[in-house]
Design a protein around this motif. Sequence first.
Motif, PDB file in Angstrom:
ATOM      1  N   PRO A 183      34.500  17.553 -43.654  1.00 43.70           N
ATOM      2  CA  PRO A 183      34.140  17.115 -42.306  1.00 43.70           C
ATOM      3  C   PRO A 183      34.741  18.062 -41.267  1.00 43.70           C
ATOM      4  O   PRO A 183      35.929  18.405 -41.329  1.00 43.70           O
ATOM      5  CB  PRO A 183      34.770  15.719 -42.227  1.00 43.70           C
ATOM      6  N   ARG A 184      33.904  18.502 -40.316  1.00 44.32           N
ATOM      7  CA  ARG A 184      34.360  19.541 -39.391  1.00 44.32           C
ATOM      8  C   ARG A 184      33.447  19.608 -38.185  1.00 44.32           C
ATOM      9  O   ARG A 184      32.286  19.195 -38.233  1.00 44.32           O
ATOM     10  CB  ARG A 184      34.372  20.908 -40.089  1.00 44.32           C
ATOM     11  N   LYS A 185      33.978  20.156 -37.106  1.00 45.43           N
ATOM     12  CA  LYS A 185      33.136  20.533 -35.981  1.00 45.43           C
ATOM     13  C   LYS A 185      32.309  21.741 -36.402  1.00 45.43           C
ATOM     14  O   LYS A 185      32.788  22.622 -37.121  1.00 45.43           O
ATOM     15  CB  LYS A 185      33.988  20.869 -34.759  1.00 45.43           C
ATOM     16  N   VAL A 186      31.073  21.772 -35.918  1.00 45.72           N
ATOM     17  CA  VAL A 186      30.207  22.887 -36.297  1.00 45.72           C
ATOM     18  C   VAL A 186      29.901  23.747 -35.079  1.00 45.72           C
ATOM     19  O   VAL A 186      30.416  23.531 -33.988  1.00 45.72           O
ATOM     20  CB  VAL A 186      28.915  22.380 -36.987  1.00 45.72           C
ATOM     21  N   ASP A 187      29.035  24.712 -35.281  1.00 45.35           N
ATOM     22  CA  ASP A 187      28.788  25.829 -34.368  1.00 45.35           C
ATOM     23  C   ASP A 187      28.593  25.387 -32.917  1.00 45.35           C
ATOM     24  O   ASP A 187      27.910  24.405 -32.644  1.00 45.35           O
ATOM     25  CB  ASP A 187      27.551  26.586 -34.852  1.00 45.35           C
ATOM     26  N   TYR A 188      29.161  26.171 -32.001  1.00 43.64           N
ATOM     27  CA  TYR A 188      29.118  25.777 -30.598  1.00 43.64           C
ATOM     28  C   TYR A 188      28.280  26.712 -29.725  1.00 43.64           C
ATOM     29  O   TYR A 188      28.280  26.586 -28.503  1.00 43.64           O
ATOM     30  CB  TYR A 188      30.537  25.651 -30.039  1.00 43.64           C
ATOM     31  N   HIS A 189      27.521  27.647 -30.304  1.00 44.68           N
ATOM     32  CA  HIS A 189      26.532  28.390 -29.519  1.00 44.68           C
ATOM     33  C   HIS A 189      25.420  27.410 -29.116  1.00 44.68           C
ATOM     34  O   HIS A 189      24.999  26.580 -29.923  1.00 44.68           O
ATOM     35  CB  HIS A 189      25.952  29.527 -30.357  1.00 44.68           C
ATOM     36  N   VAL A 238      30.552  14.904 -52.892  1.00 39.53           N
ATOM     37  CA  VAL A 238      31.531  13.854 -53.169  1.00 39.53           C
ATOM     38  C   VAL A 238      31.809  12.941 -51.979  1.00 39.53           C
ATOM     39  O   VAL A 238      32.530  11.949 -52.126  1.00 39.53           O
ATOM     40  CB  VAL A 238      32.866  14.468 -53.668  1.00 39.53           C
ATOM     41  N   GLY A 239      31.252  13.233 -50.806  1.00 41.18           N
ATOM     42  CA  GLY A 239      31.528  12.363 -49.675  1.00 41.18           C
ATOM     43  C   GLY A 239      30.650  12.662 -48.481  1.00 41.18           C
ATOM     44  O   GLY A 239      30.115  13.767 -48.334  1.00 41.18           O
ATOM     45  N   GLY A 240      30.463  11.660 -47.623  1.00 41.70           N
ATOM     46  CA  GLY A 240      29.711  11.845 -46.383  1.00 41.70           C
ATOM     47  C   GLY A 240      28.218  11.911 -46.607  1.00 41.70           C
ATOM     48  O   GLY A 240      27.673  11.384 -47.577  1.00 41.70           O
ATOM     49  N   ASN A 241      27.569  12.625 -45.705  1.00 42.08           N
ATOM     50  CA  ASN A 241      26.104  12.710 -45.707  1.00 42.08           C
ATOM     51  C   ASN A 241      25.726  14.170 -45.515  1.00 42.08           C
ATOM     52  O   ASN A 241      25.816  14.694 -44.408  1.00 42.08           O
ATOM     53  CB  ASN A 241      25.539  11.851 -44.578  1.00 42.08           C
ATOM     54  N   TYR A 242      25.324  14.806 -46.587  1.00 39.77           N
ATOM     55  CA  TYR A 242      25.115  16.252 -46.542  1.00 39.77           C
ATOM     56  C   TYR A 242      23.805  16.567 -45.825  1.00 39.77           C
ATOM     57  O   TYR A 242      22.722  16.336 -46.332  1.00 39.77           O
ATOM     58  CB  TYR A 242      25.134  16.832 -47.958  1.00 39.77           C
ATOM     59  N   GLU A 297      30.695  15.564 -44.118  1.00 41.02           N
ATOM     60  CA  GLU A 297      30.264  15.872 -45.480  1.00 41.02           C
ATOM     61  C   GLU A 297      31.435  16.451 -46.251  1.00 41.02           C
ATOM     62  O   GLU A 297      32.293  17.145 -45.688  1.00 41.02           O
ATOM     63  CB  GLU A 297      29.101  16.867 -45.465  1.00 41.02           C
ATOM     64  N   THR A 298      31.478  16.135 -47.534  1.00 43.48           N
ATOM     65  CA  THR A 298      32.503  16.693 -48.413  1.00 43.48           C
ATOM     66  C   THR A 298      31.826  17.169 -49.687  1.00 43.48           C
ATOM     67  O   THR A 298      31.166  16.381 -50.379  1.00 43.48           O
ATOM     68  CB  THR A 298      33.580  15.654 -48.747  1.00 43.48           C
TER      69      THR A 298
END
Length: 398
Positions: free
Chosen positions: A289-295, A317-321, A361-362
């Motif tokens: 799980p992470r922040k994604v692109d900021y452009h 293994v986790g989240g929603n890909y 997502e994991t």
Amino acid sequence: MAYYRSVGTVSRHRHTVLRDDSGALYYEELMGEEGFSSDSSLLYHRHIPSAIVGARRWTLPDHDLVPNEPLMPRHLRLHDLAADPVSTDAVRGRRLLLGNDDVRLYYAVAGADSPLYRNAIGDECVYVESGEAIVETVFGALQVRAEQYIVIPRATTHRWRVVGSEPLRLFAVEANSHIGPPKRYLSATGQLLEHSPYCERDLQGPGEPLLVDETDVEVYIKHRGASGITGTVHVVPNHPFDVVGWDGCLYPYVFALEDFMPITGKLHQPPPVHQVFEGHNFVICNFLPRKVDYHPLSVPVPYYHSNVDSDEVMFYVGGNYEARKGSGIGIGSISLHPGGHAHGPQPGAIEASLGKDFFDETGIMVDTFRPLLLGEAARASDDPRYASSWSGGRWIDA
């Protein structure tokens, strides 16, 4: 892992006499990589570590591998594999998913404690999908739980003890080499550098030595044989957990996903920024799980890409890909995208991802640089519909 530790009783100088209170001599065992030319640890045993009083063959589970022919992307549904965790352990219950001459990937569902075990072929990196265990080793014990890796050096005698009533679900990466942090994250002397997504304080090493007094103990050993991988059971006169102390830079350790700090950027970052470990001809990455692109015009999901040099394995293994919506892939799935086939987001995933700033997502990824062959567990869990998921299910029997 070149990170020095000293545990228990050791002598002031290497290879000098060390005795217990009664005057009995302790016996040194040097565990060292690359023929005395790389990382090592020195262990002090109460008994002679090379003594054996019996041996027999250990017949391993099905290790046959067949080519991925015709060349196909694959979806493996691991949670559909038949399992009897009550009587299955984390060593003898491993089922072979994929493999080549460099690495083998296994899945196990285990509710029973394992026997003592030693992999004499290469290091192991085991990801705990669910459950909890104590991994007892000649270096001491380590506690592992869901969303943690344990890295176990080659030839480390150990066993898995299940904690609680929930079975272990394990994804095991068995190498024909050593496994460690990516070299680009290490200084010339082995320290993790500032641009690494984790550091030494994130690695949990063994605690105090385990001292077990038992006789005529069985140790299961996986090793090389004339026809490939084979197994032997040694009967040793004294329990291997007789180590009173050790020091050095070679030992098992645990690393938790929560301690990995994802590297993000203005545009989509390629898989190497998610790398956590590497072995000979393969890498291990984790997508968290992470922040994604900021452009403002960025496309957060991966672009279509051809792995011209590698096969790509992803364990969800986790989240929603986001990139796999509509493919049938879910928690407990593995995708295999082989070299020679361009792959990327499922239809509609790119448009649906636009404007998102966070992915929950994991996934655990293994990229190999030789083609992967299919083991019995892959053949038993294969979803034949996956290859047509980019074309709306349309399929022609050629």
